[in-house]
Design a protein around this motif. Sequence first.
Motif, PDB file in Angstrom:
ATOM      1  N   GLU A 129       0.825  -1.211   0.000  1.00  0.00           N
ATOM      2  CA  GLU A 129       0.000   0.000   0.000  1.00  0.00           C
ATOM      3  C   GLU A 129       0.861   1.264   0.000  1.00  0.00           C
ATOM      4  OE1 GLU A 129      -2.629  -0.473   3.325  1.00  0.00           O
ATOM      5  OE2 GLU A 129      -3.626  -2.189   2.424  1.00  0.00           O
ATOM      6  N   MET A 130       2.160   1.070  -0.260  1.00  0.00           N
ATOM      7  CA  MET A 130       3.126   2.183  -0.305  1.00  0.00           C
ATOM      8  C   MET A 130       3.319   2.834   1.074  1.00  0.00           C
ATOM      9  SD  MET A 130       4.467   2.384  -3.352  1.00  0.00           S
ATOM     10  CE  MET A 130       5.137   4.034  -3.507  1.00  0.00           C
ATOM     11  N   LYS A 131       3.091   2.065   2.129  1.00  0.00           N
ATOM     12  CA  LYS A 131       3.307   2.561   3.484  1.00  0.00           C
ATOM     13  C   LYS A 131       4.659   2.071   3.993  1.00  0.00           C
ATOM     14  CE  LYS A 131      -0.564   4.712   4.123  1.00  0.00           C
ATOM     15  NZ  LYS A 131      -0.569   6.158   4.122  1.00  0.00           N
ATOM     16  N   VAL A 132       5.335   2.946   4.727  1.00  0.00           N
ATOM     17  CA  VAL A 132       6.610   2.591   5.342  1.00  0.00           C
ATOM     18  C   VAL A 132       6.320   1.784   6.599  1.00  0.00           C
ATOM     19  CG1 VAL A 132       8.688   3.502   6.448  1.00  0.00           C
ATOM     20  CG2 VAL A 132       7.768   4.616   4.391  1.00  0.00           C
ATOM     21  N   ARG A 133       6.905   0.589   6.690  1.00  0.00           N
ATOM     22  CA  ARG A 133       6.649  -0.310   7.818  1.00  0.00           C
ATOM     23  C   ARG A 133       7.855  -0.499   8.737  1.00  0.00           C
ATOM     24  NH1 ARG A 133       1.831   0.681   8.277  1.00  0.00           N
ATOM     25  NH2 ARG A 133       0.513   0.088   6.532  1.00  0.00           N
ATOM     26  N   PHE A 134       9.031  -0.159   8.263  1.00  0.00           N
ATOM     27  CA  PHE A 134      10.249  -0.309   9.072  1.00  0.00           C
ATOM     28  C   PHE A 134      11.287   0.665   8.547  1.00  0.00           C
ATOM     29  CE2 PHE A 134      14.555  -2.193   9.190  1.00  0.00           C
ATOM     30  CZ  PHE A 134      14.751  -2.260  10.562  1.00  0.00           C
ATOM     31  N   VAL A 135      12.050   1.244   9.487  1.00  0.00           N
ATOM     32  CA  VAL A 135      13.148   2.147   9.122  1.00  0.00           C
ATOM     33  C   VAL A 135      14.339   1.848  10.024  1.00  0.00           C
ATOM     34  CG1 VAL A 135      13.943   4.541   9.029  1.00  0.00           C
ATOM     35  CG2 VAL A 135      11.584   3.999   8.382  1.00  0.00           C
ATOM     36  N   TRP A 136      15.497   1.697   9.405  1.00  0.00           N
ATOM     37  CA  TRP A 136      16.772   1.701  10.133  1.00  0.00           C
ATOM     38  C   TRP A 136      17.605   2.787   9.477  1.00  0.00           C
ATOM     39  CZ3 TRP A 136      21.873   1.708   8.999  1.00  0.00           C
ATOM     40  CH2 TRP A 136      22.769   1.533  10.064  1.00  0.00           C
ATOM     41  N   ARG A 137      18.116   3.681  10.305  1.00  0.00           N
ATOM     42  CA  ARG A 137      18.848   4.835   9.776  1.00  0.00           C
ATOM     43  C   ARG A 137      20.154   4.979  10.555  1.00  0.00           C
ATOM     44  NH1 ARG A 137      14.675   7.881   9.920  1.00  0.00           N
ATOM     45  NH2 ARG A 137      14.310   7.700   7.697  1.00  0.00           N
ATOM     46  N   SER A 138      21.248   5.107   9.841  1.00  0.00           N
ATOM     47  CA  SER A 138      22.540   5.359  10.472  1.00  0.00           C
ATOM     48  C   SER A 138      22.522   6.747  11.109  1.00  0.00           C
ATOM     49  CB  SER A 138      23.643   5.295   9.408  1.00  0.00           C
ATOM     50  OG  SER A 138      24.881   5.631   9.962  1.00  0.00           O
ATOM     51  N   SER A 139      22.887   6.808  12.378  1.00  0.00           N
ATOM     52  CA  SER A 139      22.883   8.105  13.066  1.00  0.00           C
ATOM     53  C   SER A 139      24.162   8.893  12.780  1.00  0.00           C
ATOM     54  CB  SER A 139      22.697   7.911  14.570  1.00  0.00           C
ATOM     55  OG  SER A 139      23.702   7.066  15.088  1.00  0.00           O
ATOM     56  N   VAL A 140      25.213   8.187  12.427  1.00  0.00           N
ATOM     57  CA  VAL A 140      26.473   8.816  12.008  1.00  0.00           C
ATOM     58  C   VAL A 140      26.972   8.039  10.789  1.00  0.00           C
ATOM     59  CG1 VAL A 140      27.119   9.680  14.292  1.00  0.00           C
ATOM     60  CG2 VAL A 140      27.865   7.409  13.597  1.00  0.00           C
ATOM     61  N   PRO A 141      27.654   8.697   9.864  1.00  0.00           N
ATOM     62  CA  PRO A 141      28.037   8.030   8.617  1.00  0.00           C
ATOM     63  C   PRO A 141      28.798   6.721   8.767  1.00  0.00           C
ATOM     64  CG  PRO A 141      28.334  10.375   8.401  1.00  0.00           C
ATOM     65  CD  PRO A 141      27.972  10.118   9.838  1.00  0.00           C
ATOM     66  N   LYS A 142      29.555   6.540   9.827  1.00  0.00           N
ATOM     67  CA  LYS A 142      30.340   5.307   9.959  1.00  0.00           C
ATOM     68  C   LYS A 142      29.570   4.169  10.625  1.00  0.00           C
ATOM     69  CE  LYS A 142      34.908   7.248   9.699  1.00  0.00           C
ATOM     70  NZ  LYS A 142      36.256   7.264  10.218  1.00  0.00           N
ATOM     71  N   GLU A 143      28.348   4.443  11.111  1.00  0.00           N
ATOM     72  CA  GLU A 143      27.554   3.386  11.741  1.00  0.00           C
ATOM     73  C   GLU A 143      27.103   2.393  10.681  1.00  0.00           C
ATOM     74  OE1 GLU A 143      23.580   2.804  14.511  1.00  0.00           O
ATOM     75  OE2 GLU A 143      23.993   4.761  13.626  1.00  0.00           O
ATOM     76  N   LEU A 144      27.359   1.118  10.943  1.00  0.00           N
ATOM     77  CA  LEU A 144      27.021   0.078   9.976  1.00  0.00           C
ATOM     78  C   LEU A 144      25.847  -0.751  10.473  1.00  0.00           C
ATOM     79  CD1 LEU A 144      30.588  -1.156   9.015  1.00  0.00           C
ATOM     80  CD2 LEU A 144      29.159   0.524   7.844  1.00  0.00           C
ATOM     81  N   PRO A 145      24.981  -1.179   9.560  1.00  0.00           N
ATOM     82  CA  PRO A 145      23.850  -2.021   9.954  1.00  0.00           C
ATOM     83  C   PRO A 145      24.308  -3.435  10.285  1.00  0.00           C
ATOM     84  CG  PRO A 145      23.929  -1.795   7.583  1.00  0.00           C
ATOM     85  CD  PRO A 145      25.005  -0.905   8.131  1.00  0.00           C
ATOM     86  N   VAL A 146      23.556  -4.085  11.161  1.00  0.00           N
ATOM     87  CA  VAL A 146      23.773  -5.492  11.502  1.00  0.00           C
ATOM     88  C   VAL A 146      22.610  -6.257  10.882  1.00  0.00           C
ATOM     89  CG1 VAL A 146      23.908  -7.149  13.397  1.00  0.00           C
ATOM     90  CG2 VAL A 146      24.990  -4.891  13.626  1.00  0.00           C
ATOM     91  N   PHE A 147      22.906  -7.291  10.126  1.00  0.00           N
ATOM     92  CA  PHE A 147      21.861  -8.008   9.403  1.00  0.00           C
ATOM     93  C   PHE A 147      20.740  -8.459  10.333  1.00  0.00           C
ATOM     94  CE2 PHE A 147      19.723 -11.600   7.484  1.00  0.00           C
ATOM     95  CZ  PHE A 147      19.443 -11.125   6.210  1.00  0.00           C
ATOM     96  N   ASP A 148      21.071  -9.024  11.490  1.00  0.00           N
ATOM     97  CA  ASP A 148      20.037  -9.512  12.402  1.00  0.00           C
ATOM     98  C   ASP A 148      19.095  -8.398  12.843  1.00  0.00           C
ATOM     99  OD1 ASP A 148      20.671 -12.249  12.412  1.00  0.00           O
ATOM    100  OD2 ASP A 148      22.214 -11.963  13.940  1.00  0.00           O
TER     101      ASP A 148
END
Length: 159
Positions: A129-148
Motif C-alpha cells: 500500500e506504499m506505506k513505510v513499515r520499518f526504518v533503520w537509519r545510520s545516526s552517524v556516517p560510519k555506523e554500519l547495519p547489523v543483518f540480524d
Amino acid sequence: MKMAIGIGDTAPDFSLPCTDGSTFVLSEEVKKGPVLLNFYVGDFGINCTNYMTKFCERIQEMDDLGVRTVGINDNNMDSHTGFRKAIGLKWELLFDKDKEVAKAYGAIVGPGHMVTGFTNREFILVDGEMKVRFVWRSSVPKELPVFDDILDGVKSAIQ
C-alpha cells in the motif's frame, strides 16, 4: 531538505534504472511483495563493501520472507555493475543520478565535505500500500547495519 521518512508515512513513488537494464518502479514492485530500500553511501567504499558482503551471505533469509531488497545511490551504472560483480551482490542496485529519490526520503547526510551531501546508510521497508513499515537509519556516517537487526525489524513489521 525533506524530513526523513518514518514508519506509517506514505513512501514516495519513484522510477530508477537497474543494473539489469530494466526500470524499477516502486509502486509496481510493491504489488509483488514488500520492498526493502537500502540507501547506501557508495560502491567500493570499505564500509559499504563490508556490510553488503555480509548481507549477501544471508539475503536468502530476506527473500524467504517475500521481501525484495534493492540498493540505491548516485554512483553511475558502470560503478554499480562492477560493484555487484566484484562482491557477488544478489540484489539490484538503482541509479539515483541526482539523489532525487534519496532527497525525497530524507536520506541525505551533509552537506559537510560535499556541497550536495551524500546518501546516508538507511533501510526502509515499503509494503503493497506504499506505506513505510520499518526504518533503520545510520545516526552517524560510519555506523554500519547489523543483518540480524534489519531482519528482526522486517519480520516484526510484516507479521
